[in-house]
Design a protein around this motif. Structure first.
Motif, mmCIF file in Angstrom:
data_model
loop_
_atom_site.group_PDB
_atom_site.id
_atom_site.type_symbol
_atom_site.label_atom_id
_atom_site.label_comp_id
_atom_site.label_asym_id
_atom_site.label_seq_id
_atom_site.Cartn_x
_atom_site.Cartn_y
_atom_site.Cartn_z
ATOM 1 N N LYS A 260 -4.782 25.814 34.365
ATOM 2 C CA LYS A 260 -5.987 25.784 35.185
ATOM 3 C C LYS A 260 -6.512 24.370 35.389
ATOM 4 O O LYS A 260 -7.069 24.064 36.440
ATOM 5 C CB LYS A 260 -7.079 26.644 34.534
ATOM 6 N N MET A 261 -6.343 23.510 34.398
ATOM 7 C CA MET A 261 -6.868 22.150 34.515
ATOM 8 C C MET A 261 -6.187 21.262 33.483
ATOM 9 O O MET A 261 -6.776 20.856 32.489
ATOM 10 C CB MET A 261 -8.388 22.160 34.297
ATOM 11 N N GLN A 262 -4.896 20.995 33.690
ATOM 12 C CA GLN A 262 -4.159 20.119 32.779
ATOM 13 C C GLN A 262 -4.092 18.715 33.368
ATOM 14 O O GLN A 262 -3.251 18.416 34.198
ATOM 15 C CB GLN A 262 -2.741 20.638 32.520
ATOM 16 N N HIS A 263 -5.006 17.887 32.938
ATOM 17 C CA HIS A 263 -4.992 16.473 33.320
ATOM 18 C C HIS A 263 -4.826 15.701 32.023
ATOM 19 O O HIS A 263 -5.806 15.386 31.345
ATOM 20 C CB HIS A 263 -6.295 16.094 34.041
ATOM 21 N N ASP A 264 -3.593 15.415 31.657
ATOM 22 C CA ASP A 264 -3.276 14.907 30.326
ATOM 23 C C ASP A 264 -2.643 13.522 30.400
ATOM 24 O O ASP A 264 -2.016 13.165 31.392
ATOM 25 C CB ASP A 264 -2.283 15.834 29.607
ATOM 26 N N PHE A 265 -2.793 12.762 29.307
ATOM 27 C CA PHE A 265 -2.042 11.519 29.178
ATOM 28 C C PHE A 265 -1.620 11.303 27.737
ATOM 29 O O PHE A 265 -2.252 11.806 26.797
ATOM 30 C CB PHE A 265 -2.823 10.312 29.705
ATOM 31 N N GLU A 266 -0.529 10.566 27.580
ATOM 32 C CA GLU A 266 -0.033 10.136 26.279
ATOM 33 C C GLU A 266 0.295 8.653 26.379
ATOM 34 O O GLU A 266 0.939 8.219 27.328
ATOM 35 C CB GLU A 266 1.224 10.918 25.878
ATOM 36 N N VAL A 267 -0.181 7.880 25.413
ATOM 37 C CA VAL A 267 0.059 6.442 25.384
ATOM 38 C C VAL A 267 0.674 6.096 24.033
ATOM 39 O O VAL A 267 0.116 6.451 22.986
ATOM 40 C CB VAL A 267 -1.244 5.637 25.573
ATOM 41 N N TYR A 268 1.814 5.409 24.054
ATOM 42 C CA TYR A 268 2.527 5.088 22.825
ATOM 43 C C TYR A 268 2.676 3.575 22.672
ATOM 44 O O TYR A 268 3.186 2.906 23.574
ATOM 45 C CB TYR A 268 3.911 5.748 22.825
ATOM 46 N N GLY A 269 2.187 3.055 21.532
ATOM 47 C CA GLY A 269 2.279 1.633 21.241
ATOM 48 C C GLY A 269 2.982 1.369 19.935
ATOM 49 O O GLY A 269 3.389 2.298 19.217
ATOM 50 N N THR A 270 3.115 0.084 19.596
ATOM 51 C CA THR A 270 3.811 -0.293 18.359
ATOM 52 C C THR A 270 2.997 0.014 17.116
ATOM 53 O O THR A 270 3.554 0.145 16.021
ATOM 54 C CB THR A 270 4.151 -1.786 18.384
ATOM 55 N N LYS A 271 1.677 0.151 17.254
ATOM 56 C CA LYS A 271 0.818 0.380 16.088
ATOM 57 C C LYS A 271 0.101 1.724 16.122
ATOM 58 O O LYS A 271 -0.573 2.089 15.153
ATOM 59 C CB LYS A 271 -0.233 -0.739 15.990
ATOM 60 N N GLY A 272 0.230 2.459 17.221
ATOM 61 C CA GLY A 272 -0.475 3.724 17.295
ATOM 62 C C GLY A 272 -0.225 4.436 18.601
ATOM 63 O O GLY A 272 0.518 3.954 19.472
ATOM 64 N N ALA A 273 -0.839 5.593 18.765
ATOM 65 C CA ALA A 273 -0.660 6.404 19.965
ATOM 66 C C ALA A 273 -1.930 7.191 20.242
ATOM 67 O O ALA A 273 -2.729 7.465 19.336
ATOM 68 C CB ALA A 273 0.523 7.352 19.797
ATOM 69 N N LEU A 274 -2.113 7.576 21.507
ATOM 70 C CA LEU A 274 -3.240 8.393 21.940
ATOM 71 C C LEU A 274 -2.726 9.582 22.745
ATOM 72 O O LEU A 274 -1.793 9.436 23.547
ATOM 73 C CB LEU A 274 -4.204 7.589 22.821
ATOM 74 N N ILE A 275 -3.336 10.727 22.532
ATOM 75 C CA ILE A 275 -3.033 11.924 23.317
ATOM 76 C C ILE A 275 -4.347 12.541 23.768
ATOM 77 O O ILE A 275 -5.298 12.672 22.986
ATOM 78 C CB ILE A 275 -2.224 12.953 22.496
ATOM 79 N N PHE A 276 -4.395 12.929 25.052
ATOM 80 C CA PHE A 276 -5.593 13.522 25.627
ATOM 81 C C PHE A 276 -5.200 14.680 26.521
ATOM 82 O O PHE A 276 -4.204 14.627 27.235
ATOM 83 C CB PHE A 276 -6.358 12.484 26.462
ATOM 84 N N SER A 277 -6.013 15.740 26.522
ATOM 85 C CA SER A 277 -5.832 16.852 27.449
ATOM 86 C C SER A 277 -7.171 17.226 28.058
ATOM 87 O O SER A 277 -8.149 17.448 27.330
ATOM 88 C CB SER A 277 -5.242 18.078 26.745
ATOM 89 N N GLN A 278 -7.207 17.336 29.377
ATOM 90 C CA GLN A 278 -8.421 17.735 30.069
ATOM 91 C C GLN A 278 -8.852 19.149 29.678
ATOM 92 O O GLN A 278 -10.028 19.494 29.783
ATOM 93 C CB GLN A 278 -8.200 17.649 31.583
ATOM 94 N N GLU A 279 -7.902 19.961 29.206
ATOM 95 C CA GLU A 279 -8.247 21.317 28.805
ATOM 96 C C GLU A 279 -9.125 21.330 27.549
ATOM 97 O O GLU A 279 -9.746 22.344 27.236
ATOM 98 C CB GLU A 279 -6.971 22.132 28.602
ATOM 99 N N ARG A 280 -9.150 20.207 26.839
ATOM 100 C CA ARG A 280 -10.075 20.005 25.708
ATOM 101 C C ARG A 280 -10.620 18.579 25.817
ATOM 102 O O ARG A 280 -10.358 17.723 24.973
ATOM 103 C CB ARG A 280 -9.363 20.236 24.367
ATOM 104 N N PHE A 281 -11.378 18.351 26.910
ATOM 105 C CA PHE A 281 -11.631 16.962 27.276
ATOM 106 C C PHE A 281 -12.761 16.293 26.497
ATOM 107 O O PHE A 281 -13.130 15.161 26.801
ATOM 108 C CB PHE A 281 -11.805 16.810 28.795
ATOM 109 N N ASN A 282 -13.269 16.941 25.479
ATOM 110 C CA ASN A 282 -14.187 16.272 24.565
ATOM 111 C C ASN A 282 -13.474 15.799 23.301
ATOM 112 O O ASN A 282 -14.112 15.483 22.301
ATOM 113 C CB ASN A 282 -15.344 17.210 24.198
#
Length: 375
Positions: A260-282
């Motif tokens: 219904k509303m999947q606006h997601d991103f994943e960012v991968y670095g040498t020291k860490g990573a971030l994951i986000f999903s609009q379906e749980r956007f808080n």
């Protein structure tokens, strides 16, 4: 008594899903933020006098019109807000700019990059303020993610994955709409534009793309007992190369069954990573390689007053913002730009950039090669 504020009078064109969202955003922005203007819902226009009059009563506008051009001609209206079908954006925006009015336009800014460029140039020449509706970027956790990336908390960024997927076109028997028209549609333009805006918001300029666009449902009911051929994409994908050296991928789909509303991103670095999903956007999920073995894992960062402007809406963490709140944040930034307190958050020039990326991906798919998108 406090000094009365100057009024900012709004003329809205279109009262569908996004038109109503804009109205909710104006109402909330005026009460949540200390704006320099009193926002006045002046006139609303729709396809007929009857539709416009009903919308005015429901949404709280003082007057209504069945002809959007009356809003352009009205000297009492300061801002033209365009939420009409995509193919109408250019004509309406150029008329408003010629009349010296500020313009707030839902995305995509235009159906072609050439049209978007013309609109951006007209806005610059008019000396007014513009805004394109990319309110997902107004999520406080997006700003936090960008701050963490730029601050080096993830180290050197190696890769990125973005997706915007919904299922509102998954049914092959759902009717042909303006979004299926080559002049104003396609999943990449409709949804992929959001994913592209997010990618550049977080990681900076995309300098090369290689894309692929696929039409899965070849025809749809035309509402007259027949069927109409579909020429736009149901799926759009691209490989990305960022100016920073990072690489990535992106997907847009409006036939993603169950989404219904999947606006997601994943960012991968040498020291860490971030994951986000609009379906749980808080929520923003962070992996830190400095955690000791046996204690590693993605930890949840929950939105709260520490992530401005969340605290303007609620003093308690974990109580969550909503979609309309993001539109209120977007509107507050636009109004501040009109007041001269900040640059345009996402003006017509930025809208042209996104349309240029969309077209580069489409052209790449047709030509089977990488396309240079460096600015």
């Amino acid at each position: 008594m406090p000094t009365p504020k100057q009024q900012l009078r709004i003329g809205l064109i279109g009262t569908g899903f996004m038109g109503k969202t804009h109205v909710f955003g104006f109402a909330a922005a005026q009460r949540v933020f200390d704006l320099d203007y009193d926002i006045v819902l002046h006139t609303v226009a729709d396809r007929s006098e009857e539709l416009a009059a009903a919308a005015a009563q429901t949404l709280g506008f003082s007057t209504s019109s069945g002809d959007w051009k009356t809003l352009i001609a009205d000297p009492d209206i300061d801002v033209i807000d365009i939420t009409a079908p995509n193919a109408l954006h250019k004509q309406m925006a150029l008329a408003a700019l010629a009349a010296g009015k500020h313009v707030y336009c839902e995305k995509p800014l235009a159906t072609t990059a050439a049209d978007a460029a013309e609109m951006a140039q007209a806005a610059q020449a008019a000396g007014v303020r513009t805004q394109v509706g990319f309110n997902y970027l107004c999520n406080p956790l997006f700003s936090l993610a960008r701050e963490m990336i730029r601050g080096g908390e993830l180290g050197e960024i190696r890769s990125y994955r973005g997706i915007h997927a919904e299922d509102y076109m998954a049914d092959a028997e759902s009717p042909f709409t303006f979004r299926h028209d080559p002049a104003g549609g396609g999943a990449l333009a409709d949804l992929g534009s959001h994913a592209l805006a997010t990618a550049e918001f977080l990681l900076g300029p995309i300098e090369r793309v290689q894309g692929d666009s696929v039409t899965v449902i070849a025809s749809r009911p035309d509402g007259k007992g027949g069927r109409r051929n579909v020429e736009v994409d149901d799926l759009g994908r691209a490989f990305l190369r960022f100016a920073s050296g990072a690489s990535g991928s992106l997907e847009a789909s409006w036939i993603a069954t169950g989404r219904k509303m999947q606006h997601d991103f994943e960012v991968y670095g040498t020291k860490g990573a971030l994951i986000f999903s609009q379906e749980r956007f808080n929520e923003l999920h962070f992996f830190d390689t400095s955690d000791r073995q046996g204690r590693r894992g993605f930890r949840r960062i929950e939105a709260g007053p520490d992530h401005a402007p969340y605290g303007a809406f609620c003093v308690a963490p974990g109580h969550q913002l909503g979609f309309n709140d993001l539109k209120a944040i977007e509107i507050a930034g636009f109004v501040d730009a009109i007041a001269g307190k900040r640059p345009e958050p996402f003006g017509f020039k930025a809208g042209h950039r996104i349309q240029s990326l969309v077209e580069a991906i489409q052209r790449s798919g047709l030509e089977g090669r990488w396309i240079d998108t460096s600015q």
